[in-house]
Design a protein around this motif. Structure first.
Motif, PDB file in Angstrom:
ATOM      1  N   LEU A 217      54.894  94.734  12.093  1.00  0.00           N
ATOM      2  CA  LEU A 217      54.402  93.395  11.755  1.00  0.00           C
ATOM      3  C   LEU A 217      53.158  93.463  10.870  1.00  0.00           C
ATOM      4  O   LEU A 217      52.932  92.570  10.046  1.00  0.00           O
ATOM      5  N   SER A 218      52.361  94.516  11.005  1.00  0.00           N
ATOM      6  CA  SER A 218      51.170  94.676  10.162  1.00  0.00           C
ATOM      7  C   SER A 218      51.513  95.167   8.755  1.00  0.00           C
ATOM      8  O   SER A 218      50.626  95.253   7.900  1.00  0.00           O
ATOM      9  N   SER A 219      52.783  95.486   8.533  1.00  0.00           N
ATOM     10  CA  SER A 219      53.235  95.940   7.213  1.00  0.00           C
ATOM     11  C   SER A 219      54.330  95.033   6.668  1.00  0.00           C
ATOM     12  O   SER A 219      55.071  95.436   5.763  1.00  0.00           O
ATOM     13  N   ILE A 220      54.414  93.809   7.181  1.00  0.00           N
ATOM     14  CA  ILE A 220      55.565  92.974   6.848  1.00  0.00           C
ATOM     15  C   ILE A 220      55.590  92.600   5.373  1.00  0.00           C
ATOM     16  O   ILE A 220      56.652  92.471   4.760  1.00  0.00           O
ATOM     17  N   GLY A 221      54.396  92.459   4.759  1.00  0.00           N
ATOM     18  CA  GLY A 221      54.351  92.201   3.323  1.00  0.00           C
ATOM     19  C   GLY A 221      54.826  93.396   2.518  1.00  0.00           C
ATOM     20  O   GLY A 221      55.581  93.254   1.555  1.00  0.00           O
ATOM     21  N   ASP A 222      54.382  94.590   2.906  1.00  0.00           N
ATOM     22  CA  ASP A 222      54.825  95.805   2.226  1.00  0.00           C
ATOM     23  C   ASP A 222      56.342  95.960   2.326  1.00  0.00           C
ATOM     24  O   ASP A 222      57.010  96.354   1.356  1.00  0.00           O
ATOM     25  N   ILE A 223      56.890  95.649   3.488  1.00  0.00           N
ATOM     26  CA  ILE A 223      58.337  95.759   3.687  1.00  0.00           C
ATOM     27  C   ILE A 223      59.073  94.835   2.725  1.00  0.00           C
ATOM     28  O   ILE A 223      60.004  95.253   2.015  1.00  0.00           O
ATOM     29  N   ILE A 224      58.641  93.568   2.678  1.00  0.00           N
ATOM     30  CA  ILE A 224      59.332  92.588   1.827  1.00  0.00           C
ATOM     31  C   ILE A 224      59.233  92.973   0.356  1.00  0.00           C
ATOM     32  O   ILE A 224      60.237  92.993  -0.370  1.00  0.00           O
ATOM     33  N   PHE A 225      58.034  93.291  -0.120  1.00  0.00           N
ATOM     34  CA  PHE A 225      57.874  93.584  -1.549  1.00  0.00           C
ATOM     35  C   PHE A 225      58.559  94.884  -1.951  1.00  0.00           C
ATOM     36  O   PHE A 225      58.966  95.041  -3.103  1.00  0.00           O
ATOM     37  N   SER A 226      58.733  95.810  -1.006  1.00  0.00           N
ATOM     38  CA  SER A 226      59.459  97.049  -1.309  1.00  0.00           C
ATOM     39  C   SER A 226      60.923  96.788  -1.641  1.00  0.00           C
ATOM     40  O   SER A 226      61.568  97.594  -2.318  1.00  0.00           O
ATOM     41  N   LEU A 227      61.447  95.664  -1.166  1.00  0.00           N
ATOM     42  CA  LEU A 227      62.871  95.363  -1.318  1.00  0.00           C
ATOM     43  C   LEU A 227      63.167  94.472  -2.523  1.00  0.00           C
ATOM     44  O   LEU A 227      64.333  94.168  -2.791  1.00  0.00           O
ATOM     45  N   LEU A 228      62.121  94.050  -3.237  1.00  0.00           N
ATOM     46  CA  LEU A 228      62.310  93.108  -4.339  1.00  0.00           C
ATOM     47  C   LEU A 228      62.494  93.832  -5.669  1.00  0.00           C
ATOM     48  O   LEU A 228      61.977  94.929  -5.860  1.00  0.00           O
ATOM     49  N   PRO A 229      63.225  93.165  -6.611  1.00  0.00           N
ATOM     50  CA  PRO A 229      63.954  91.914  -6.442  1.00  0.00           C
ATOM     51  C   PRO A 229      65.196  92.097  -5.578  1.00  0.00           C
ATOM     52  O   PRO A 229      65.676  93.217  -5.387  1.00  0.00           O
ATOM     53  N   ALA A 230      65.720  91.002  -5.067  1.00  0.00           N
ATOM     54  CA  ALA A 230      66.919  91.072  -4.234  1.00  0.00           C
ATOM     55  C   ALA A 230      68.061  91.701  -5.016  1.00  0.00           C
ATOM     56  O   ALA A 230      68.346  91.325  -6.158  1.00  0.00           O
ATOM     57  N   GLY A 231      68.721  92.682  -4.406  1.00  0.00           N
ATOM     58  CA  GLY A 231      69.773  93.411  -5.105  1.00  0.00           C
ATOM     59  C   GLY A 231      70.957  92.561  -5.502  1.00  0.00           C
ATOM     60  O   GLY A 231      71.572  92.778  -6.554  1.00  0.00           O
TER      61      GLY A 231
END
Length: 314
Positions: A217-231
């Motif tokens: 939860l303390s890395s939730i922003g890092d997780i989301i931005f690592s996956l962008l843009p949506a494939g």
């Protein structure tokens, strides 16, 4: 996002495709006159009573000849090995008899956003859902008119659609492997029915899941931005494909095909910003498109782009 995620502060976020103007709001600070949201039933919208005529939308799509120029540019890049799958989109002028907030209220979709009367989105497609230590993605690839005889088998046995879906599932598996462990496909090529103001559509999706580590939860922003843009709305490989998209489409996508989501303090639910109408100085434009592979037929892709211009109002 990392800070508020770690502290358990509920927030809503909207991230554009190019990732140059992301927005984040604490839930208790959002003004409904500026931002309306409905994320899988969690909403700040008040009760709405429809008045007047149902929502109507008139399409003015670009000519097939104009579409073919972009399509051929993409197919040439694919032939040269620079992309395997590319999501090509168009901006179609539309006539509306409703405002964007009115369309927000009248439409039915899992993910709905209306920002400052700038755009409205009514998306059926999840991006990622994070809950109980797991991250899940549900890429949508493959759309067919449900009235076509034996529609489910037709699309499941179509070589182009099959190739496109396998490619995107493999891409999402790789993406989730960057942020989670034990990534697996839990459902493959299942169907969702979508009712529109014109017809009933069948959409093909898959479900991919991974296990997150401690303290995620303390890395939730890092997780989301690592996956962008949506494939599902970019392609593979991502970096080169997004460069080709910028060249072929000619204008930035902005919030179209970005993502929006809500963190409730423990869980996160997010959607891909497709099925999208934006307001410009010269009118309203509906953004739509589809995945292009080496198997793609230009007329079929052109018609799919037009079929996706709809408002899901029942």
């Amino acid at each position: 996002m990392n800070e508020w995620g770690g502290e358990g502060i509920p927030f809503l976020f909207i991230i554009d495709f190019e990732q140059v103007k992301p927005l984040i709001f604490k839930i208790n600070e959002i003004r409904p006159d500026r931002l309306l949201y409905d994320i899988n039933g969690i909403s700040n919208a008040r009760d709405y009573t429809r008045s007047g005529s149902p929502a109507k939308l008139v399409k003015y799509p670009e000519s097939f000849a104009d579409y073919l120029l972009k399509f051929n540019m993409v197919k040439n890049e694919i032939a040269n090995g620079n992309s395997f799958l590319l999501n090509l989109t168009c901006s179609t002028p539309v006539g509306l008899n409703s405002t964007l907030p009115e369309i927000f209220h009248m439409s039915t979709a899992r993910y709905k956003i209306c920002l400052n009367d700038e755009f409205v989105c009514f998306s059926p497609e999840p991006f990622v859902i994070i809950s109980n230590g797991k991250i899940r993605s549900f890429p949508m690839k493959g759309t067919i008119d449900a009235s076509i005889p034996d529609a489910e088998n037709v699309i499941l046995n179509d070589a182009k659609e099959t190739s496109e879906h396998y490619t995107i599932v493999d891409l999402i598996r790789n993406d989730l492997s960057m942020v989670s462990k034990r990534v697996r496909v839990e459902r493959f090529r299942y169907f969702d029915a979508i009712e529109t103001n014109e017809k009933r559509l069948l959409q093909v999706s898959s479900e991919i899941c991974g296990d997150l580590g401690e303290g995620y939860l303390s890395s939730i922003g890092d997780i989301i931005f690592s996956l962008l843009p949506a494939g599902s709305v970019s392609g593979a490989p991502k970096k080169k494909t997004t460069e080709i998209i910028a060249s072929a489409e000619g204008i930035p996508r902005g919030y179209y095909t970005g993502i929006a989501g809500l963190f409730d303090g423990r869980n996160l639910d997010s959607g891909v910003l497709i099925r999208f109408i934006e307001k410009r100085e010269n009118g309203y434009f509906y953004r739509s498109g589809g995945g292009i592979t080496s198997f793609s037929d230009p007329l079929s892709e052109y018609n799919e782009m037009i079929d996706k211009i709809y408002v899901p109002v029942i």
